[in-house]
Scaffold this active site. Structure first.
Site, mmCIF file in Angstrom:
data_model
loop_
_atom_site.group_PDB
_atom_site.id
_atom_site.type_symbol
_atom_site.label_atom_id
_atom_site.label_comp_id
_atom_site.label_asym_id
_atom_site.label_seq_id
_atom_site.Cartn_x
_atom_site.Cartn_y
_atom_site.Cartn_z
ATOM 1 N N THR A 89 0.848 -1.185 0.000
ATOM 2 C CA THR A 89 0.000 0.000 0.000
ATOM 3 C C THR A 89 0.887 1.239 0.000
ATOM 4 O OG1 THR A 89 -1.678 -1.211 1.157
ATOM 5 C CG2 THR A 89 -1.653 1.143 1.544
ATOM 6 N N ASP A 126 -7.825 -3.171 5.084
ATOM 7 C CA ASP A 126 -7.852 -2.198 6.188
ATOM 8 C C ASP A 126 -7.738 -0.753 5.709
ATOM 9 O OD1 ASP A 126 -5.183 -2.985 5.354
ATOM 10 O OD2 ASP A 126 -4.445 -1.679 6.949
HETATM 11 N N1 ASP Z 1 -3.081 -3.437 3.865
HETATM 12 C C1 ASP Z 1 -3.365 -3.628 2.472
HETATM 13 C C2 ASP Z 1 -4.563 -4.499 2.312
HETATM 14 O O1 ASP Z 1 -4.717 -5.433 3.076
HETATM 15 C C3 ASP Z 1 -2.239 -4.247 1.725
HETATM 16 C C4 ASP Z 1 -0.914 -3.560 1.898
HETATM 17 O O2 ASP Z 1 -0.669 -2.882 2.854
HETATM 18 O O3 ASP Z 1 -0.070 -3.728 1.029
HETATM 19 O O4 ASP Z 1 -5.332 -4.284 1.406
#
Ligand code: ASP
Length: 319
Positions: A185, A216
């Site tokens: 993310t 999240d």
């Molecule tokens: N937290 C993000 C999700 O679960 C993925 C990430 O942080 O890369 O969608």
């Protein structure tokens, strides 16, 4: 002008492992992070708001194919893209988010539009896209988000799903992430010269996720939170665990009700609460005094920070 105004950004906790990253790749990540930090810091230096600084930074992170958000987003198991994003204003506790969209070029701008131009906090799917389109936000074909590297990553994940799952269940939370399951993310947090905090997060989610899955990032209190009284927080990692732990809000609650410092609250939220349920990843956080904390329990997290007045940004990938 307050010397404490500061911005921190992340490009995800699912980094290439130290052994697999070439010096050229490593340099490309540092350069991208530094350029984006300079742009965000410039907004703050000119007296701009934390909200504008995090918006500018996430716009640039979304545009950069090195990171899993906007162009360069990961694929779902159906070989489609579903993007999530959120923004929160620490001064007003206003927030906006979108989830499961595949035609909005700049997901973070759509999240901000939800905050500023609707009475809602979270819009999903077709409704979110119609809302963004109605406001004149740029729409694209889903192909816009695809890159060859991400498609190959999906195929590797699908070919080795058993191994990936085994690896994912490993007890050693500091183990390098399986490259094929990599998440990443992007996010930004800032304190402006007016003493206000803001946080923003944008993501393509996790490679090979089930269509319809929401992580999240767009959930206020899980992957994104900002409150002037405590901190601005943006998370990255295995989203399901961040949702279950309400990680971003937990950090702020530790400060508000437990009297903890930003550093202690951030460390505990990641290293204790998240790790206790095998959650992997990290977060970036800044408090109203300009303290910054960037904890993670993975091998690396693309990250950096820059204060107004700093000559150079600080960037890092590994511990
Ligand atoms: N937290 C993000 C999700 O679960 C993925 C990430 O942080 O890369 O969608």
């Amino acid at each position: 002008m307050s010397p404490k105004a500061t911005i921190a950004i992340h490009g995800g906790a699912g980094t290439l492992s130290r052994n697999n990253i070439s010096p050229a790749q490593e340099a490309a990540y540092h350069e991208a992070l530094a350029a984006i930090l300079r742009a965000g810091q410039q907004v703050l230096a000119e007296g701009g708001t934390a909200l504008d600084a995090v918006s500018v930074a996430v716009d640039l992170l979304e545009d950069c194919p090195l990171f899993n958000a906007g162009h360069g987003a990961v694929f779902t198991s159906a070989e489609t893209h579903e993007l999530d994003a959120a923004v929160m204003d620490g001064a007003t506790l206003k927030a906006g988010a979108i989830a499961c969209v595949s035609h909005i070029k700049r997901p973070l701008r759509a999240a901000r539009a939800v905050m500023e131009h609707s009475e809602h906090v979270l819009l999903v799917g077709a409704g979110a896209e119609a809302f963004a389109k109605g406001l004149g936000l740029e729409m694209v074909s889903p192909d816009y988000f695809s890159t060859v590297a991400r498609r190959e990553q999906l195929h590797r994940a699908q070919a080795s799903s058993v191994t990936v799952l085994d690896h994912d269940g490993a007890a050693d939370s500091a183990a390098p992430l399986d490259e094929s399951r990599k998440f990443g993310t992007v996010g930004a947090v800032a304190l402006d010269t007016h003493g206000n905090l803001a946080a923003a997060t944008s993501t393509g989610g996790m490679t090979n996720k089930r269509p319809g899955r929401v992580g999240d990032s767009p959930l206020i209190g899980a992957g994104t939170y900002a409150d002037n009284r405590t901190a601005a927080v943006s998370c990255t990692g295995t989203g399901e665990m961040f949702i279950r732990a309400a990680t971003a809000y937990e950090l702020c609650a530790r400060m508000a009700y437990g009297g903890q410092s930003l550093e202690a609250a951030a460390e505990a939220a990641v290293m204790q609460s998240l790790s206790a349920i095998a959650g992997r990843g990290g977060l970036i956080a800044v408090d109203a005094q300009g303290h910054v904390s960037l904890p993670f329990n993975t091998e690396g997290m693309y990250r950096g920070q820059m204060r107004v007045g700093d000559a150079e940004p600080q960037t890092a990938i590994f511990r």
